[in-house]
Scaffold this motif. Structure first.
Motif, short mmCIF file in Angstrom:
data_model
loop_
_atom_site.label_atom_id
_atom_site.label_comp_id
_atom_site.label_asym_id
_atom_site.label_seq_id
_atom_site.Cartn_x
_atom_site.Cartn_y
_atom_site.Cartn_z
N UNK A 175 0.87 -1.18 0.00
CA UNK A 175 0.00 0.00 0.00
C UNK A 175 0.90 1.23 0.00
N UNK A 176 0.81 2.02 -1.07
CA UNK A 176 1.56 3.28 -1.13
C UNK A 176 0.65 4.36 -0.57
N UNK A 177 1.14 5.11 0.42
CA UNK A 177 0.31 6.11 1.09
C UNK A 177 0.81 7.52 0.81
N UNK A 178 -0.12 8.43 0.79
CA UNK A 178 0.23 9.84 0.65
C UNK A 178 0.41 10.35 2.08
N UNK A 179 1.65 10.66 2.50
CA UNK A 179 1.84 11.05 3.90
C UNK A 179 0.92 12.22 4.29
N UNK A 180 0.17 12.01 5.36
CA UNK A 180 -0.74 13.05 5.84
C UNK A 180 -1.94 13.30 4.94
N UNK A 181 -2.12 12.43 3.94
CA UNK A 181 -3.25 12.59 3.01
C UNK A 181 -4.58 12.28 3.67
N UNK A 182 -5.71 12.59 2.99
CA UNK A 182 -7.03 12.32 3.59
C UNK A 182 -7.23 10.81 3.78
#
Length: 393
Positions: A175-182
């Motif tokens: 899982x690639x996450x957008x740091x601090x994303x919604x």
């Protein structure tokens, strides 16, 4: 094409001045205590390695599991002309049928295997460096069996991707996450709603909570529960209990208790209430990636409310909020992993002959892994293999 020829063809593209290798010395260390200071120095920032290669994780594995399996420490330290460490390979050596095989420490307990690299050197590695390294290992081993290596780690290429390689047997859901994303950018709102309605039943329990175990008492209590419940879960799935193998339980206990930065060498996340532990997930974290190692959930009726998935959602949100950019759920494509992870980590195996005796062994290892991968990829064959195993098991 031979290994040397394959490397020569790559070297030919490098500018003439960079043909010479920066590796001037290679030490083989057969003692963990002797290797520890250099190993720990390479775990500091400015170096490239995965959290599975920390001394506090592999040290207990080697002492408690590796030694029992007949694997001796084979720690390779490559240095430059000023004797500064450029690379440490945490390997162990086994001898079977007269062939000395060096492979990464950690056995089946590490998702990713890699060296600990000086990051600046790792970014500039050329085939000549690897040629020099391999040439200096020939006296000590016949073949390198280097499995489950990530192609990249934290946006930097793994230098061993320059070696002859093949895709690993199993994928690793990522899982690639957008740091601090919604929150919806990592787990869809509809999935969150489904989990929320299941969690309502658990929230009614006294003392219901999610937490990361921080005290030794908590860690020990959760592991006591895990080693009681996991064998029953594995028996239910007709799977062999890898945690019952000699030394494994103590290795895991030691690594889970070893302090590491703000956490432990292996961190334990738990969902529990006052009456019982409902689920645990344990994994390794390094500031950018959380990587799951082992898990289990209650045998009580609370299991029907998907506590494992609820715990996973908490863990994903926790790390995303702390600025992490990725999370993986370990090797294997179990259904629940696909609920969270849409992509896969690119991982490879390398079987590198160092001597003429090692050539046959490398070919055999490569063919065997290639065959296993084909079987895994063909669901029909997999189902057939499972039925045959059940019929004759």
């Amino acid at each position: 094409m031979t290994m040397a020829a394959a490397m020569q063809s790559r070297t030919a593209e490098a500018p003439a001045r960079s043909k010479a290798s920066r590796i001037a010395h290679v030490d083989i260390v057969a003692d963990l205590d002797e290797a520890e200071p250099i190993w720990r120095a390479l775990e500091k920032s400015g170096h490239l390695f995965t959290p599975y290669q920390r001394f506090d994780l592999l040290g207990p594995w080697q002492r408690l599991v590796g030694e029992h399996e007949g694997a001796r420490p084979f720690i390779v330290v490559a240095r430059d002309a000023e004797r500064r460490p450029l690379l440490l390979l945490p390997l162990s050596l086994r001898q079977n049928h007269g062939v000395r095989t060096a492979s990464f420490m950690g056995g089946k307990h590490t998702t990713f295997n890699m060296g600990l690299w000086n990051a600046e050197f790792a970014a500039q590695v050329i085939a000549a460096d690897l040629d020099t390294l391999l040439a200096l290992l020939r006296e000590h081993a016949d073949v390198l069996s280097l499995t489950q290596q990530p192609m990249r780690w934290h946006e930097q290429q793994n230098p061993f991707a320059l070696l002859p390689r093949q895709s690993a047997i199993n994928g690793c859901p990522l899982l690639v996450m957008e740091p601090g994303g919604p929150p919806a950018s990592r787990i869809s709102n509809s999935f969150r709603r489904r989990l929320k309605s299941k969690e309502k039943k658990l929230q009614a329990l006294a003392g219901y909570r999610y937490h990361l175990a921080t005290s030794d008492t908590d860690v020990t209590r959760l592991l006591d529960w895990f080693f009681r419940i996991k064998p029953a879960r594995m028996a239910e799935q007709k799977l062999p209990n890898v945690f019952a193998e000699p030394g494994v339980e103590q290795f895991i206990r030691d690594a889970c208790l070893a302090p590491c930065g703000e956490g432990r060498a292996i961190d334990i996340h738990a969902l529990e209430c006052d009456d019982e532990v409902i689920a645990i997930f344990a994994g390794v974290a390094d500031g950018q990636r959380f990587s799951m190692m082992f898990n289990t959930y209650t045998l009580s009726e609370h299991a029907r409310y998907s506590p494992g998935l609820i715990l996973m959602r908490n863990i994903i949100d926790r790390y995303a909020e702390r600025g992490y950019s990725s999370l993986d759920l370990g090797i294997g494509t179990d259904e629940y992993k696909r609920m969270f992870c849409k992509g896969d980590e690119d991982i490879f195996d390398s079987f590198v002959p160092l001597t003429s005796r090692g050539k046959l062994a490398a070919m055999a290892m490569s063919s065997l892994n290639h065959g296993k991968r084909l079987v895994k990829q063909n669901q029909m064959l997999l189902d057939l293999a499972r039925r045959v195993r059940q019929a004759f098991g």
